[in-house]
Every structure is written in C-alpha cells, then in structure tokens.
Design an enzyme around this catalytic site. Structure first.
Site, PDB file in Angstrom:
ATOM      1  N   LYS A   1      13.452  11.900   4.767  1.00 18.85           N
ATOM      2  CA  LYS A   1      13.707  12.802   3.650  1.00 18.85           C
ATOM      3  C   LYS A   1      15.113  13.381   3.752  1.00 18.85           C
ATOM      4  CE  LYS A   1      12.553  17.137   3.293  1.00 18.85           C
ATOM      5  NZ  LYS A   1      11.849  18.424   3.196  1.00 18.85           N
TER       6      LYS A   1
ATOM      7  N   ASP B   1       9.644  15.138  -0.941  1.00 21.22           N
ATOM      8  CA  ASP B   1       9.263  16.449  -0.408  1.00 21.22           C
ATOM      9  C   ASP B   1       7.887  16.811  -0.952  1.00 21.22           C
ATOM     10  OD1 ASP B   1       9.649  17.216  -3.047  1.00 21.22           O
ATOM     11  OD2 ASP B   1      11.010  18.872  -2.553  1.00 21.22           O
TER      12      ASP B   1
END
Length: 239
Positions: free
Chosen positions: A133, A151
């Site tokens: 991420k 996320d």
C-alpha cells in the site's frame, strides 16, 4: 485462484463495464481528487505515508512540517535521535513503532540506494516498514507509476460495489487491476478513497445522495432519503 465472476454471478464483461461506468461518474464527482498527504518529494511522501497508518492525513500534515524541516535527507533520518523523533511524531499514534520504521527505512535507503527513494515496487517493499500500500502510494504520486492503493476505504467500497469478495489486499489489488485500465489505477484509487471518506462511510453511507446509487448493489444500506443522507456527507480532508 481469482474468480472471473463477481460475487453476484455477474459476468466479467458486465462487471468491467459497470465498474468503469462507476469510475467515470467518480471522475465527474471528484475532479480534484488527489493524495491528501502534504509532500514535496518522494522521501517526504514515503515518511508521511508511514505516519498515516492508523492516523488521519490531517493530523499527519500538522506534524510533517516540523519533521521534514529537521530531517531533510535519508541520512538525517537514519542518524536521528530516537527520543527526539518520537516526540515530534507522537500525535500520529504508535510513535515508537513508526520511529523504528522510519529510521530503519532510511538506513536501508542509505545502504542500498545512496539515500534516494527507489522508483520500483520490488525495491520499495524490501524497505523496513514499507508494504504494498505504501509503495503504491509513493509510486503513483511521486513517480507517476500507476498503482492501486488498497486501504480500508478502498477495500470497503470494492466489496459494496461487488467488484470483488476477496479480503486479502493483494488479491483485491489483482482483481481491480483486471477491471480498471492501468493508466487509471492511481487516480481511481484516489477517487474511491475520497468517496469512502465523504459519502460511502463504514457505518452509515449516504446512499440517498450517492452519485453511484443506480449502479451500486449495496444501495439502501444507508439512508435513502436525500435530506437525511445529505446530513451524512463530510467535507475533507480526511484519514
């Protein structure tokens, strides 16, 4: 193995068409979507993204001006006094673990990359404290390399939209990569995150004013009355 059929039995072709229509609507809804972390270069974005774990972007942005001024280079972070850095980033939470990650990341940058942030996924994820991420945030926003940022908001919306039923972030990324054109990955990620922060909330989405209502299989899990729904819409910046 990743399925080519949506959780509702929708064909892959139908899913792709619906997902891309939804993204086009979000383009019109959020023409100014962008990364809400303040940064000037790849190193600042990398540090800010590490700090953003379990913390709002707004709060991170109140801490980083002091942090960036004190530690302008990877070498400065690598040789930082731990207690001093902890004191600066304390408001972001989990400050001890984040200090470990930042110092370890910076030391690795100095040892492996001459103090410069690399522009490749494999090199970024090899750094201490840097997962996919974080790496995709840096690649997409500092280097212009398309990346999908999975996320909590992104994961929630892809489930509600029935784009995928996968729960592992890597598998979600792989599924969405087959649905949305690569050139749009970074901005699509911003748009979904913005929509999740502003309209499609975790507990009570504002369904009655959602521009995606006609295409969303989860329409109705939040208030559908426009007046009630409008009260739930939140302005940015967010977590």
């Amino acid at each position: 193995m990743l399925s080519n059929v949506s959780p509702d039995g929708e064909s892959q072709l139908a899913l792709v068409r619906r997902a891309r229509r939804m993204d086009r609507i979000l383009v019109e809804t959020y023409p100014d979507a962008h990364c809400e972390l303040d940064f000037r270069d790849p190193l600042e974005l990398l540090v800010a993204t590490i700090l953003s774990a379990q913390c709002t972007d707004k709060r991170v942005n109140t801490v980083t001006p002091t942090l960036f001024a004190k530690y302008p280079t990877a070498g400065d972070y690598a040789g930082a006094d731990r207690a001093e850095m902890e004191g600066i980033i304390r408001p972001t939470g989990f400050f001890r673990a984040k200090t470990n990650s930042i110092i370890g990341m910076a030391q690795a940058l100095c040892e492996r990359h001459g103090g410069e942030v690399p522009g490749k996924l494999k090199d970024l994820v090899a750094l201490p404290g840097v997962g996919r991420k974080t790496a995709n945030v840096v690649l997409g926003n500092a280097f212009g390399v398309p990346g999908i940022t999975v996320d909590t908001h992104f994961q929630r919306l892809t489930h509600r939209f029935r784009w995928t039923s996968e729960t592992d972030p890597v598998k979600i990324e792989q599924v969405v990569a087959k649905i949305i054109p690569k050139r749009d990955w970074t901005m699509m990620s911003h748009r979904l995150i913005w929509h999740g922060r502003r309209v499609c909330h975790a507990r009570k989405p504002a369904c009655g004013v959602c521009p995606l209502a006609a295409l969303c299989p989860s329409y109705g899990i939040g208030p559908v009355d426009p007046v009630q729904a409008a009260k739930l819409v939140r302005p940015g910046p967010f977590s």
